[in-house]
Design a protein around this motif. Structure first.
Motif, PDB file in Angstrom:
ATOM      1  N   GLU A 132       3.644  10.550 -10.865  1.00 17.66           N
ATOM      2  CA  GLU A 132       3.305   9.957 -11.476  1.00 17.66           C
ATOM      3  C   GLU A 132       1.862   8.356 -11.504  1.00 17.66           C
ATOM      4  O   GLU A 132       1.190   8.829 -12.074  1.00 17.66           O
ATOM      5  N   LYS A 133       1.862   8.957  -9.772  1.00 17.31           N
ATOM      6  CA  LYS A 133       0.796   7.586  -9.902  1.00 17.31           C
ATOM      7  C   LYS A 133      -0.479   8.864  -9.605  1.00 17.31           C
ATOM      8  O   LYS A 133      -1.364   8.479 -10.034  1.00 17.31           O
ATOM      9  N   GLU A 188      -1.086  11.052 -11.722  1.00 12.35           N
ATOM     10  CA  GLU A 188      -2.056  11.263 -13.041  1.00 12.35           C
ATOM     11  C   GLU A 188      -2.532   9.889 -13.325  1.00 12.35           C
ATOM     12  O   GLU A 188      -3.086  10.362 -14.263  1.00 12.35           O
ATOM     13  N   LYS A 189      -1.369   8.885 -12.765  1.00 11.61           N
ATOM     14  CA  LYS A 189      -2.490   7.553 -13.469  1.00 11.61           C
ATOM     15  C   LYS A 189      -3.812   7.809 -12.872  1.00 11.61           C
ATOM     16  O   LYS A 189      -4.606   7.118 -13.873  1.00 11.61           O
ATOM     17  N   ASP A 190      -3.733   8.037 -11.491  1.00 12.53           N
ATOM     18  CA  ASP A 190      -4.482   7.703 -11.313  1.00 12.53           C
ATOM     19  C   ASP A 190      -5.983   8.574 -11.451  1.00 12.53           C
ATOM     20  O   ASP A 190      -7.830   8.312 -11.749  1.00 12.53           O
ATOM     21  N   LYS A 191      -5.623   9.668 -11.663  1.00 14.04           N
ATOM     22  CA  LYS A 191      -6.562  11.132 -12.606  1.00 14.04           C
ATOM     23  C   LYS A 191      -7.076   9.737 -13.842  1.00 14.04           C
ATOM     24  O   LYS A 191      -8.223  10.285 -14.609  1.00 14.04           O
ATOM     25  N   ALA A 192      -6.269   9.237 -14.563  1.00 13.64           N
ATOM     26  CA  ALA A 192      -6.790   9.294 -15.720  1.00 13.64           C
ATOM     27  C   ALA A 192      -7.101   7.798 -15.639  1.00 13.64           C
ATOM     28  O   ALA A 192      -8.222   7.409 -16.729  1.00 13.64           O
ATOM     29  N   LYS A 193      -7.527   7.551 -14.611  1.00 13.97           N
ATOM     30  CA  LYS A 193      -8.255   6.069 -14.404  1.00 13.97           C
ATOM     31  C   LYS A 193      -9.920   7.126 -13.880  1.00 13.97           C
ATOM     32  O   LYS A 193     -10.926   6.130 -13.345  1.00 13.97           O
ATOM     33  N   GLY A 194      -9.914   7.945 -13.706  1.00 11.79           N
ATOM     34  CA  GLY A 194     -11.434   8.582 -12.987  1.00 11.79           C
ATOM     35  C   GLY A 194     -11.115   8.832 -11.465  1.00 11.79           C
ATOM     36  O   GLY A 194     -11.887   9.387 -10.989  1.00 11.79           O
ATOM     37  N   MET A 195      -9.977   8.764 -10.950  1.00 15.06           N
ATOM     38  CA  MET A 195      -9.878   8.980  -9.824  1.00 15.06           C
ATOM     39  C   MET A 195      -9.269  10.592  -9.221  1.00 15.06           C
ATOM     40  O   MET A 195      -8.212  10.719  -9.686  1.00 15.06           O
ATOM     41  N   ASN A 240      11.025  -0.564  -6.063  1.00 18.64           N
ATOM     42  CA  ASN A 240      10.448  -0.072  -6.811  1.00 18.64           C
ATOM     43  C   ASN A 240       9.329   1.084  -6.733  1.00 18.64           C
ATOM     44  O   ASN A 240       8.394   1.468  -7.489  1.00 18.64           O
ATOM     45  N   LYS A 241       9.981   1.438  -5.141  1.00 23.45           N
ATOM     46  CA  LYS A 241       9.277   2.819  -4.564  1.00 23.45           C
ATOM     47  C   LYS A 241       9.948   4.132  -4.717  1.00 23.45           C
ATOM     48  O   LYS A 241      10.938   3.973  -5.129  1.00 23.45           O
ATOM     49  N   PRO A 242       8.975   4.695  -5.218  1.00 20.61           N
ATOM     50  CA  PRO A 242       9.785   6.388  -5.161  1.00 20.61           C
ATOM     51  C   PRO A 242      10.032   6.600  -3.811  1.00 20.61           C
ATOM     52  O   PRO A 242       9.572   6.693  -2.819  1.00 20.61           O
ATOM     53  N   ILE A 243      11.444   7.608  -4.037  1.00 19.54           N
ATOM     54  CA  ILE A 243      11.916   8.016  -2.967  1.00 19.54           C
ATOM     55  C   ILE A 243      12.134   9.092  -2.496  1.00 19.54           C
ATOM     56  O   ILE A 243      12.248  10.246  -3.106  1.00 19.54           O
ATOM     57  N   LEU A 244      11.894   9.535  -0.917  1.00 24.85           N
ATOM     58  CA  LEU A 244      12.424  11.052  -1.025  1.00 24.85           C
ATOM     59  C   LEU A 244      13.155  10.864   0.290  1.00 24.85           C
ATOM     60  O   LEU A 244      12.447  10.537   0.951  1.00 24.85           O
ATOM     61  N   TYR A 245      14.675  11.580  -0.061  1.00 23.88           N
ATOM     62  CA  TYR A 245      15.414  11.245   1.268  1.00 23.88           C
ATOM     63  C   TYR A 245      15.593  12.424   1.744  1.00 23.88           C
ATOM     64  O   TYR A 245      15.316  13.948   0.887  1.00 23.88           O
ATOM     65  N   VAL A 250       0.641  -0.736  -0.536  1.00 22.52           N
ATOM     66  CA  VAL A 250      -0.227   0.387   0.362  1.00 22.52           C
ATOM     67  C   VAL A 250       1.055   1.694   0.321  1.00 22.52           C
ATOM     68  O   VAL A 250       0.222   2.296   0.406  1.00 22.52           O
ATOM     69  N   VAL A 251       2.053   1.131  -0.255  1.00 20.36           N
ATOM     70  CA  VAL A 251       2.938   2.539  -0.070  1.00 20.36           C
ATOM     71  C   VAL A 251       3.510   3.504  -1.065  1.00 20.36           C
ATOM     72  O   VAL A 251       3.575   2.342  -2.567  1.00 20.36           O
ATOM     73  N   ASP A 252       2.941   3.970  -1.672  1.00 19.13           N
ATOM     74  CA  ASP A 252       3.473   4.767  -2.936  1.00 19.13           C
ATOM     75  C   ASP A 252       4.117   5.343  -2.665  1.00 19.13           C
ATOM     76  O   ASP A 252       4.699   6.135  -3.827  1.00 19.13           O
ATOM     77  N   LEU A 253       4.793   6.330  -1.377  1.00 18.10           N
ATOM     78  CA  LEU A 253       6.242   6.605  -1.517  1.00 18.10           C
ATOM     79  C   LEU A 253       6.839   6.172  -0.208  1.00 18.10           C
ATOM     80  O   LEU A 253       6.409   6.075   0.726  1.00 18.10           O
ATOM     81  N   VAL A 254       8.330   6.433  -0.547  1.00 15.02           N
ATOM     82  CA  VAL A 254       9.061   5.916   0.775  1.00 15.02           C
ATOM     83  C   VAL A 254       9.590   6.802   1.219  1.00 15.02           C
ATOM     84  O   VAL A 254      10.131   7.609   0.435  1.00 15.02           O
ATOM     85  N   ILE A 255       9.832   8.149   2.486  1.00 13.15           N
ATOM     86  CA  ILE A 255      11.058   9.171   2.624  1.00 13.15           C
ATOM     87  C   ILE A 255      12.369   8.558   4.160  1.00 13.15           C
ATOM     88  O   ILE A 255      12.034   7.602   4.678  1.00 13.15           O
ATOM     89  N   GLU A 256      12.803   8.746   2.866  1.00 14.32           N
ATOM     90  CA  GLU A 256      14.270   7.486   4.319  1.00 14.32           C
ATOM     91  C   GLU A 256      14.557   8.893   4.559  1.00 14.32           C
ATOM     92  O   GLU A 256      15.287   9.991   4.081  1.00 14.32           O
ATOM     93  N   ILE A 257      14.860   8.496   6.119  1.00 15.21           N
ATOM     94  CA  ILE A 257      16.123  10.309   6.953  1.00 15.21           C
ATOM     95  C   ILE A 257      17.653   9.617   6.965  1.00 15.21           C
ATOM     96  O   ILE A 257      17.397   8.807   8.116  1.00 15.21           O
ATOM     97  N   LEU A 258      17.322  10.246   6.319  1.00 17.13           N
ATOM     98  CA  LEU A 258      19.794  10.019   6.096  1.00 17.13           C
ATOM     99  C   LEU A 258      20.309  11.551   7.144  1.00 17.13           C
ATOM    100  O   LEU A 258      19.489  13.145   7.004  1.00 17.13           O
TER     101      LEU A 258
END
Ligand SMILES: Nc1nc2c(ncn2[C@@H]2O[C@H](COP(=O)(O)OP(=O)(O)OP(=O)(O)O)[C@@H](O)[C@H]2O)c(=O)[nH]1
Length: 315
Positions: free
Chosen positions: A108-109, A111-118, A52-57, A25-33
């Motif tokens: 990206e996620k 935009e994909k959701d929007k294209a599906k009408g969400m 495979n998850k996008p990451i924000l450092y 269920v994870v859309d993004l990972v925040i890794e604290i460094l």
């Protein structure tokens, strides 16, 4: 020093298992460094399971790191298309900038959701980090902001918190976990420097020697001024030379075991305490070309090519 001394407590396995369960269920990972050691404070075990998850450092403690080195690390991660947030001001409200970065990193996620009408789809963010990198401080800074709510969710393990950053963004906080295996001695030393491993489980004399060598070589005058010593050593020094520095500190402080035997352990303890208490303000413990294998390889190739060119010039 083996990079395999025993610091991995059992509860970390449990946390890791818990994190693994949340991955679908994870859309993004925040890794604290820790900004002072952004490479060594990553958890490669996480990188593998979350690949495979996008990451924000989030580079924490940038207020006490070397600003020039932090800048290099930010550029390095951004060049690899990672989103980076730097925590260099403890007072700043980080909620709005964080929401903007989360939106950017999950575009990206969305935009994909929007294209599906969400419209306004929900974004689940997993916050991870090794112990002591400043995860709780980061989460508390968010919670202190009135619009952010911390909530309980049935089924969540003790120590895992759910935070509603906005109507559409939820953060799942997790306890600090160290990788079960450390990459090499430099990584092990640097995570000791940022106090992510308890002092009693690592070879203190060796770690202190490596850190003394690093600080002495990279920050001219720092050790001399702090301990009021004038070692006549030419930079760069070797780890064996740090013995001379530690002895000088013991002499200046008059730390003797008996009349003529210096109390070496006391100096090592004091030096490690100074590192952990951040007495050498605004220092970083690693640079890109010292720790990132691909970059080191690239640099050495360039150097070799240059050497070949230089030789061919002679002919
Ligand atoms: N100077 C500075 N200190 C910080 C910052 N963030 C955290 N700290 C300090 O670092 C220490 C560890 O911070 P925590 O927030 O408890 O770290 P943690 O990652 O939650 O640690 P664990 O609970 O072991 O996982 C504390 O003494 C904090 O005050 C920061 O951005 N700047």
């Amino acid at each position: 020093m083996s990079a395999e001394f025993n610091w991995f407590p059992g509860h970390m396995n449990k946390t890791l298992k818990n994190i693994e369960e949340k991955i679908p269920v994870v859309d993004l990972v925040i890794e604290i460094l820790d900004a002072r050691a952004p490479y060594s404070s990553r958890n490669l075990t996480f990188s593998k399971i979350l690949k495979n998850k996008p990451i924000l450092y989030v580079l924490s403690k940038a207020d006490i790191a070397d600003p020039n080195i932090t800048k290099e690390w930010v550029e390095f991660y951004e060049k690899k298309n990672n989103t980076v947030m730097v925590l260099d001001d403890k007072q700043k409200n980080i909620v709005k900038p964080l929401i903007d970065l989360i939106n950017k990193a999950t575009k990206e996620k969305q935009e994909k959701d929007k294209a599906k009408g969400m419209v306004n789809s929900l974004i689940n963010v997993l916050v991870i980090g090794i112990p002591n990198v400043g995860k709780s401080t980061f989460i508390n800074r968010l919670i202190k902001n009135k619009s952010v709510k911390a909530g309980n969710k049935p089924g969540l393990t003790r120590g895992i918190q759910l935070i509603h950053l906005s109507q559409f963004i939820s953060l799942l906080d997790t306890p600090g976990v160290l990788p079960a295996k450390l990459e090499n001695e430099t990584v092990a030393t640097n995570i000791c420097a940022i106090n992510s491993i308890k002092e009693d489980v690592y070879p203190k004399e060796r770690v202190a020697g490596k850190l003394m060598q690093y600080l002495f070589n990279h920050y001219e005058g720092l050790i001399e001024n702090h301990y009021k010593i004038s070692p006549r050593l030419q930079r760069p020094i070797q780890i064996t030379d740090t013995f001379i520095i530690f002895e000088m500190i013991a002499k200046v402080r008059k730390w003797y075991m008996n009349d003529d035997l210096l109390d070496y352990d006391r100096v090592i303890d004091a030096f490690m305490r100074d590192i952990i208490a951040n007495e050498f303000n605004k220092v970083s413990f690693e640079r890109i070309l010292e720790v990132v294998p691909e970059e080191m390889e690239k640099a050495s190739k360039i150097k070799n090519e240059k050497a070949i060119e230089d030789i061919s010039d002679l002919w």
